[in-house]
Write a protein that holds these residues in place. Structure first.
Motif, PDB file in Angstrom:
ATOM      1  N   GLU A   3    -113.565 -49.308 -99.068  1.00 58.49           N
ATOM      2  CA  GLU A   3    -112.330 -49.409 -99.854  1.00 58.49           C
ATOM      3  C   GLU A   3    -111.123 -48.955 -99.050  1.00 58.49           C
ATOM      4  O   GLU A   3    -110.011 -49.443 -99.239  1.00 58.49           O
ATOM      5  CB  GLU A   3    -112.450 -48.575-101.141  1.00 58.49           C
ATOM      6  CG  GLU A   3    -113.412 -49.166-102.158  1.00 58.49           C
ATOM      7  CD  GLU A   3    -113.369 -48.423-103.484  1.00 58.49           C
ATOM      8  OE1 GLU A   3    -112.471 -47.554-103.647  1.00 58.49           O
ATOM      9  OE2 GLU A   3    -114.217 -48.694-104.338  1.00 58.49           O
ATOM     10  N   GLU A   4    -111.357 -48.007 -98.139  1.00 61.09           N
ATOM     11  CA  GLU A   4    -110.272 -47.513 -97.284  1.00 61.09           C
ATOM     12  C   GLU A   4    -110.217 -48.263 -95.957  1.00 61.09           C
ATOM     13  O   GLU A   4    -109.367 -47.975 -95.104  1.00 61.09           O
ATOM     14  CB  GLU A   4    -110.465 -46.022 -96.998  1.00 61.09           C
ATOM     15  CG  GLU A   4    -110.327 -45.126 -98.221  1.00 61.09           C
ATOM     16  CD  GLU A   4    -111.606 -45.042 -99.050  1.00 61.09           C
ATOM     17  OE1 GLU A   4    -112.631 -45.652 -98.617  1.00 61.09           O
ATOM     18  OE2 GLU A   4    -111.597 -44.402-100.107  1.00 61.09           O
ATOM     19  N   ASP A   5    -111.149 -49.212 -95.730  1.00 63.11           N
ATOM     20  CA  ASP A   5    -111.227 -50.004 -94.489  1.00 63.11           C
ATOM     21  C   ASP A   5    -111.525 -49.148 -93.267  1.00 63.11           C
ATOM     22  O   ASP A   5    -111.005 -49.397 -92.164  1.00 63.11           O
ATOM     23  CB  ASP A   5    -109.924 -50.799 -94.260  1.00 63.11           C
ATOM     24  CG  ASP A   5    -109.695 -51.845 -95.337  1.00 63.11           C
ATOM     25  OD1 ASP A   5    -110.698 -52.377 -95.865  1.00 63.11           O
ATOM     26  OD2 ASP A   5    -108.529 -52.121 -95.663  1.00 63.11           O
ATOM     27  N   PHE A   6    -112.380 -48.135 -93.426  1.00 66.80           N
ATOM     28  CA  PHE A   6    -112.780 -47.279 -92.325  1.00 66.80           C
ATOM     29  C   PHE A   6    -114.285 -47.036 -92.375  1.00 66.80           C
ATOM     30  O   PHE A   6    -114.915 -47.152 -93.426  1.00 66.80           O
ATOM     31  CB  PHE A   6    -112.072 -45.916 -92.384  1.00 66.80           C
ATOM     32  CG  PHE A   6    -110.659 -45.938 -91.881  1.00 66.80           C
ATOM     33  CD1 PHE A   6    -110.375 -45.743 -90.531  1.00 66.80           C
ATOM     34  CD2 PHE A   6    -109.603 -46.145 -92.754  1.00 66.80           C
ATOM     35  CE1 PHE A   6    -109.076 -45.746 -90.072  1.00 66.80           C
ATOM     36  CE2 PHE A   6    -108.295 -46.158 -92.301  1.00 66.80           C
ATOM     37  CZ  PHE A   6    -108.024 -45.962 -90.949  1.00 66.80           C
ATOM     38  N   ILE A   7    -114.840 -46.691 -91.205  1.00 68.78           N
ATOM     39  CA  ILE A   7    -116.192 -46.141 -91.149  1.00 68.78           C
ATOM     40  C   ILE A   7    -116.114 -44.798 -90.423  1.00 68.78           C
ATOM     41  O   ILE A   7    -115.244 -44.597 -89.573  1.00 68.78           O
ATOM     42  CB  ILE A   7    -117.191 -47.071 -90.433  1.00 68.78           C
ATOM     43  CG1 ILE A   7    -116.765 -47.339 -88.985  1.00 68.78           C
ATOM     44  CG2 ILE A   7    -117.374 -48.356 -91.213  1.00 68.78           C
ATOM     45  CD1 ILE A   7    -117.791 -48.111 -88.177  1.00 68.78           C
ATOM     46  N   ASN A  49    -127.130 -44.556 -85.438  1.00 70.65           N
ATOM     47  CA  ASN A  49    -127.028 -43.392 -86.339  1.00 70.65           C
ATOM     48  C   ASN A  49    -126.085 -43.624 -87.518  1.00 70.65           C
ATOM     49  O   ASN A  49    -125.916 -42.734 -88.353  1.00 70.65           O
ATOM     50  CB  ASN A  49    -126.567 -42.163 -85.563  1.00 70.65           C
ATOM     51  CG  ASN A  49    -127.629 -41.649 -84.603  1.00 70.65           C
ATOM     52  OD1 ASN A  49    -128.807 -41.666 -84.918  1.00 70.65           O
ATOM     53  ND2 ASN A  49    -127.219 -41.202 -83.427  1.00 70.65           N
ATOM     54  N   LEU A  50    -125.469 -44.798 -87.576  1.00 73.29           N
ATOM     55  CA  LEU A  50    -124.525 -45.089 -88.657  1.00 73.29           C
ATOM     56  C   LEU A  50    -125.244 -45.066 -90.004  1.00 73.29           C
ATOM     57  O   LEU A  50    -126.330 -45.623 -90.152  1.00 73.29           O
ATOM     58  CB  LEU A  50    -123.885 -46.458 -88.418  1.00 73.29           C
ATOM     59  CG  LEU A  50    -122.607 -46.777 -89.192  1.00 73.29           C
ATOM     60  CD1 LEU A  50    -121.496 -45.796 -88.848  1.00 73.29           C
ATOM     61  CD2 LEU A  50    -122.164 -48.215 -88.884  1.00 73.29           C
ATOM     62  N   LYS A  51    -124.614 -44.415 -90.983  1.00 75.02           N
ATOM     63  CA  LYS A  51    -125.239 -44.237 -92.296  1.00 75.02           C
ATOM     64  C   LYS A  51    -124.504 -45.035 -93.373  1.00 75.02           C
ATOM     65  O   LYS A  51    -123.324 -45.375 -93.223  1.00 75.02           O
ATOM     66  CB  LYS A  51    -125.242 -42.751 -92.683  1.00 75.02           C
ATOM     67  CG  LYS A  51    -126.052 -41.861 -91.756  1.00 75.02           C
ATOM     68  CD  LYS A  51    -125.962 -40.412 -92.220  1.00 75.02           C
ATOM     69  CE  LYS A  51    -126.850 -39.496 -91.393  1.00 75.02           C
ATOM     70  NZ  LYS A  51    -126.473 -39.485 -89.960  1.00 75.02           N
ATOM     71  N   LEU A  52    -125.206 -45.308 -94.440  1.00 70.85           N
ATOM     72  CA  LEU A  52    -124.570 -45.944 -95.600  1.00 70.85           C
ATOM     73  C   LEU A  52    -123.435 -45.070 -96.125  1.00 70.85           C
ATOM     74  O   LEU A  52    -122.389 -45.573 -96.550  1.00 70.85           O
ATOM     75  CB  LEU A  52    -125.605 -46.178 -96.705  1.00 70.85           C
ATOM     76  CG  LEU A  52    -126.679 -47.228 -96.417  1.00 70.85           C
ATOM     77  CD1 LEU A  52    -127.778 -47.135 -97.465  1.00 70.85           C
ATOM     78  CD2 LEU A  52    -126.087 -48.624 -96.385  1.00 70.85           C
ATOM     79  N   SER A  53    -123.649 -43.759 -96.076  1.00 68.20           N
ATOM     80  CA  SER A  53    -122.631 -42.826 -96.567  1.00 68.20           C
ATOM     81  C   SER A  53    -121.432 -42.713 -95.623  1.00 68.20           C
ATOM     82  O   SER A  53    -120.454 -42.051 -95.953  1.00 68.20           O
ATOM     83  CB  SER A  53    -123.246 -41.438 -96.789  1.00 68.20           C
ATOM     84  OG  SER A  53    -123.848 -40.958 -95.603  1.00 68.20           O
ATOM     85  N   ASP A  54    -121.512 -43.370 -94.452  1.00 72.70           N
ATOM     86  CA  ASP A  54    -120.396 -43.377 -93.506  1.00 72.70           C
ATOM     87  C   ASP A  54    -119.460 -44.557 -93.729  1.00 72.70           C
ATOM     88  O   ASP A  54    -118.447 -44.683 -93.034  1.00 72.70           O
ATOM     89  CB  ASP A  54    -120.910 -43.443 -92.057  1.00 72.70           C
ATOM     90  CG  ASP A  54    -121.634 -42.174 -91.632  1.00 72.70           C
ATOM     91  OD1 ASP A  54    -121.283 -41.107 -92.152  1.00 72.70           O
ATOM     92  OD2 ASP A  54    -122.535 -42.264 -90.773  1.00 72.70           O
ATOM     93  N   LEU A  55    -119.833 -45.433 -94.658  1.00 76.00           N
ATOM     94  CA  LEU A  55    -119.038 -46.639 -94.904  1.00 76.00           C
ATOM     95  C   LEU A  55    -117.996 -46.381 -95.988  1.00 76.00           C
ATOM     96  O   LEU A  55    -118.339 -46.118 -97.139  1.00 76.00           O
ATOM     97  CB  LEU A  55    -119.957 -47.795 -95.321  1.00 76.00           C
ATOM     98  CG  LEU A  55    -121.144 -48.095 -94.389  1.00 76.00           C
ATOM     99  CD1 LEU A  55    -121.976 -49.242 -94.965  1.00 76.00           C
ATOM    100  CD2 LEU A  55    -120.675 -48.422 -92.979  1.00 76.00           C
ATOM    101  N   GLN A  95    -116.828 -36.223 -84.943  1.00 80.31           N
ATOM    102  CA  GLN A  95    -116.673 -37.327 -85.880  1.00 80.31           C
ATOM    103  C   GLN A  95    -115.266 -37.911 -85.811  1.00 80.31           C
ATOM    104  O   GLN A  95    -114.294 -37.203 -85.566  1.00 80.31           O
ATOM    105  CB  GLN A  95    -116.980 -36.851 -87.301  1.00 80.31           C
ATOM    106  CG  GLN A  95    -118.444 -36.459 -87.496  1.00 80.31           C
ATOM    107  CD  GLN A  95    -118.763 -36.069 -88.923  1.00 80.31           C
ATOM    108  OE1 GLN A  95    -117.905 -35.606 -89.658  1.00 80.31           O
ATOM    109  NE2 GLN A  95    -120.013 -36.265 -89.320  1.00 80.31           N
ATOM    110  N   ARG A  96    -115.195 -39.216 -86.012  1.00 89.24           N
ATOM    111  CA  ARG A  96    -113.898 -39.898 -86.039  1.00 89.24           C
ATOM    112  C   ARG A  96    -113.980 -41.038 -87.053  1.00 89.24           C
ATOM    113  O   ARG A  96    -115.078 -41.504 -87.391  1.00 89.24           O
ATOM    114  CB  ARG A  96    -113.534 -40.458 -84.656  1.00 89.24           C
ATOM    115  CG  ARG A  96    -114.434 -41.585 -84.166  1.00 89.24           C
ATOM    116  CD  ARG A  96    -114.102 -41.964 -82.729  1.00 89.24           C
ATOM    117  NE  ARG A  96    -114.805 -43.169 -82.275  1.00 89.24           N
ATOM    118  CZ  ARG A  96    -116.035 -43.180 -81.808  1.00 89.24           C
ATOM    119  NH1 ARG A  96    -116.725 -42.048 -81.737  1.00 89.24           N
ATOM    120  NH2 ARG A  96    -116.600 -44.317 -81.415  1.00 89.24           N
TER     121      ARG A  96
END
Length: 298
Positions: free
Chosen positions: A163-167, A154-160, A176-177
């Protein structure tokens, strides 16, 4: 009250009131459907409000011949929760499972892979194949971020948020986390996005989904299992490896290298720290090292 009506009401309760995921609701429903099928096949004239302990006991006894103790315990727990719901809604006054005990089972420690084994799996990926870059990014994401298989698919492009090194990860109950992502994993995901994804005929409804099959659709859980199974065979590993094995390895390796249990809990998305504490039992030698290093009475 008919069984179908009771099951529909219960699934609505699990989704709306308890906020459970689709997969969790399916698992709960599956156990109840087994009981319904048993009642129908044996022409038992009992509905959810009238079924008694003896009938449920006979059902559990019959099914215990085909499932292991752990599955039996889960079945009993799921049915108990179902009848607790009926009591809560005033459909019943007693729970037919109150006098039924779950089988005694030991606490199963999670299987893990060594770093060498993980490297062997990644090395087995054929990067000349169009799906090679995708599969490498999948394995790296499972291991480096500790994701559940449903969270990965379910991971999305918009979840990446590179620049902040998080997903951003959507876990059980749609909670959500934010999970840190390593430079190496970012590199492999970026390679897949830039080199492979532009050549996939993406179907519009899946345009924001990160990992796609060759037809432009979202990968299924079953496909992730298949990818891993094929890599395990190719790498010659003699272990049973699933997507969850990478999640267990993620947590175990963090703990072995000194990570705080609370931090691991947050990254895994465990609601309770007691769920995460199972990893404290994986490597007792690490605990001894911590004691000798940090306790004042050396």
């Amino acid at each position: 009250m008919q069984w179908e009506h009771a099951l529909t009401d219960y699934t609505h309760y699990l989704r709306i009131e308890r906020g459970l995921s689709h997969n969790s609701i399916e698992n709960y429903s599956y156990d109840i459907k087994k009981l319904i099928l048993y009642v129908e096949n044996h022409s038992i004239s009992a509905n959810p409000t009238t079924i008694d302990t003896d009938t449920v006991k006979t059902f559990i006894y019959s099914i215990s011949k085909t499932i292991n103790p752990r599955s039996q315990a889960r079945l009993i727990s799921g049915l108990r929760n179902f009848f607790d719901y009926l009591i809560f809604e005033n459909y019943r006054t007693t729970n037919p499972l109150d006098l039924i005990e779950s089988p005694k089972i030991g606490r199963k420690l999670p299987d893990t892979l060594s770093i060498k084994e993980i490297d062997a799996l990644i090395s087995a990926i054929d990067l000349t194949h169009p799906q090679g870059e995708r599969n490498r990014a999948i394995i790296e994401t499972l291991y480096s971020c500790g994701l559940r298989v449903s969270e990965l698919t379910n991971l999305k492009l918009s979840d990446l948020f590179f620049e902040e090194d998080f997903i951003k990860v959507t876990g059980k109950g749609d909670k959500q986390r934010f999970v840190p992502i390593s430079p190496l994993t970012k590199k492999y995901i970026s390679l897949y996005i830039k080199a492979i994804r532009p050549h996939i005929p993406v179907i519009e409804e899946y345009r924001d989904i990160l990992f796609l099959n060759r037809r432009g659709k979202q990968l299924t859980r079953a496909m992730i299992f298949t990818i891993i199974k094929q890599l395990v065979e190719k790498a010659g590993l003699k272990k049973t490896v699933s997507p969850h094995t990478f999640r267990h390895s993620f947590a175990t390796h963090l703990l072995e290298n000194g990570a705080d249990l609370r931090a691991i809990q947050m990254m895994l998305g465990h609601e309770s720290i007691t769920t995460t504490e199972i990893y404290m039992h994986v490597d007792r030698s690490h605990l001894s090292e911590v004691l000798h290093k940090f306790h004042p009475r050396k």
